[in-house]
Design a protein around this motif. Structure first.
Motif, mmCIF file in Angstrom:
data_model
loop_
_atom_site.group_PDB
_atom_site.id
_atom_site.type_symbol
_atom_site.label_atom_id
_atom_site.label_comp_id
_atom_site.label_asym_id
_atom_site.label_seq_id
_atom_site.Cartn_x
_atom_site.Cartn_y
_atom_site.Cartn_z
ATOM 1 N N ARG A 104 7.570 -8.216 -0.402
ATOM 2 C CA ARG A 104 6.343 -8.414 0.389
ATOM 3 C C ARG A 104 5.429 -7.198 0.327
ATOM 4 O O ARG A 104 4.218 -7.332 0.222
ATOM 5 C CB ARG A 104 6.700 -8.748 1.834
ATOM 6 C CG ARG A 104 7.270 -10.138 1.992
ATOM 7 C CD ARG A 104 7.626 -10.431 3.419
ATOM 8 N NE ARG A 104 8.024 -11.824 3.584
ATOM 9 C CZ ARG A 104 7.920 -12.489 4.701
ATOM 10 N NH1 ARG A 104 7.445 -11.912 5.788
ATOM 11 N NH2 ARG A 104 8.294 -13.757 4.772
ATOM 12 N N ASN A 105 6.015 -6.020 0.378
ATOM 13 C CA ASN A 105 5.208 -4.808 0.341
ATOM 14 C C ASN A 105 4.551 -4.620 -1.016
ATOM 15 O O ASN A 105 3.368 -4.262 -1.106
ATOM 16 C CB ASN A 105 6.078 -3.600 0.704
ATOM 17 C CG ASN A 105 5.256 -2.430 1.169
ATOM 18 O OD1 ASN A 105 4.300 -2.039 0.520
ATOM 19 N ND2 ASN A 105 5.638 -1.862 2.291
ATOM 20 N N LEU A 106 5.311 -4.853 -2.094
ATOM 21 C CA LEU A 106 4.742 -4.682 -3.438
ATOM 22 C C LEU A 106 3.617 -5.681 -3.700
ATOM 23 O O LEU A 106 2.588 -5.329 -4.286
ATOM 24 C CB LEU A 106 5.828 -4.797 -4.497
ATOM 25 C CG LEU A 106 6.888 -3.688 -4.485
ATOM 26 C CD1 LEU A 106 7.955 -3.951 -5.541
ATOM 27 C CD2 LEU A 106 6.261 -2.315 -4.675
ATOM 28 N N VAL A 107 3.800 -6.925 -3.255
ATOM 29 C CA VAL A 107 2.730 -7.918 -3.437
ATOM 30 C C VAL A 107 1.539 -7.572 -2.547
ATOM 31 O O VAL A 107 0.384 -7.700 -2.974
ATOM 32 C CB VAL A 107 3.248 -9.353 -3.190
ATOM 33 C CG1 VAL A 107 2.097 -10.353 -3.198
ATOM 34 C CG2 VAL A 107 4.283 -9.729 -4.246
ATOM 35 N N SER A 108 1.786 -7.102 -1.337
ATOM 36 C CA SER A 108 0.682 -6.681 -0.455
ATOM 37 C C SER A 108 -0.120 -5.554 -1.092
ATOM 38 O O SER A 108 -1.352 -5.539 -1.015
ATOM 39 C CB SER A 108 1.220 -6.229 0.898
ATOM 40 O OG SER A 108 1.769 -7.311 1.594
#
Length: 172
Positions: free
Chosen positions: A68-72
């Motif tokens: 989720r963090n990398l896509v965000s």
């Protein structure tokens, strides 16, 4: 803030880290609706190139936070109408998760300090999005806690690719 809380909780002890066998394709698929909901404001397309992969051993909650963090991050630095590609594949007895964007990219100088907590600072996104500057540092720590590695390839004005690799459960 959630990332910081998870990091503090997970940092208590490596022995407390519950591990299980994980299929990264299932983890990505489970999160696609949430990830796609984040793209509406900027009309960014997320494509999932689901490879045939081996399972890995790890902590699903930490790995979900990493995804989720990398896509965000990719969303933050990709302009309206851009594209993010999430791909999985087996590679040299490892399982690879790649998140590639068509965003603004990262300078060589910033790339050198991405994982240095004291030197990492927040960068404003393409639509003025803010951040703490700690997300990638935390992701790197979470990946390491799952016996993985994280590296970033980027070129200014041509986008960024984050490559995360874990030992295959069949070879671990």
């Amino acid at each position: 803030m959630q990332n910081l809380l998870e990091w503090a909780t997970s940092s208590k002890s490596l022995s407390d880290l519950e591990k299980e066998q994980i299929n990264l394709n299932q983890l990505v698929s489970k999160n696609l609706d949430f990830l796609n909901s984040l793209t509406k404001f900027k009309a960014i397309e997320i494509v999932f190139e689901e490879g045939t992969i081996n399972p890995i051993n790890g902590n699903a909650k930490l790995l979900e936070t990493v995804l989720r963090n990398l896509v965000s991050n990719a969303l933050k630095f990709t302009p309206k109408g851009g594209k993010i590609t999430i791909a999985t594949l087996n590679y040299n007895k490892k399982v690879r998760l790649s998140i590639k964007d068509t965003g603004q990219g990262i300078s060589e100088e910033k790339l050198r300090n991405l994982f240095v907590f004291e030197k990492n600072e927040s960068t404003v996104g393409t639509e003025g999005e803010g951040g703490s500057g700690f997300g990638l540092v935390l992701c790197n720590e979470f990946v390491k806690k799952n016996q993985g590695s994280l590296r970033v390839k980027s070129q200014l004005n041509f986008g960024t690719e984050v490559i995360v690799e874990f030992p295959s459960a069949s070879t671990a």
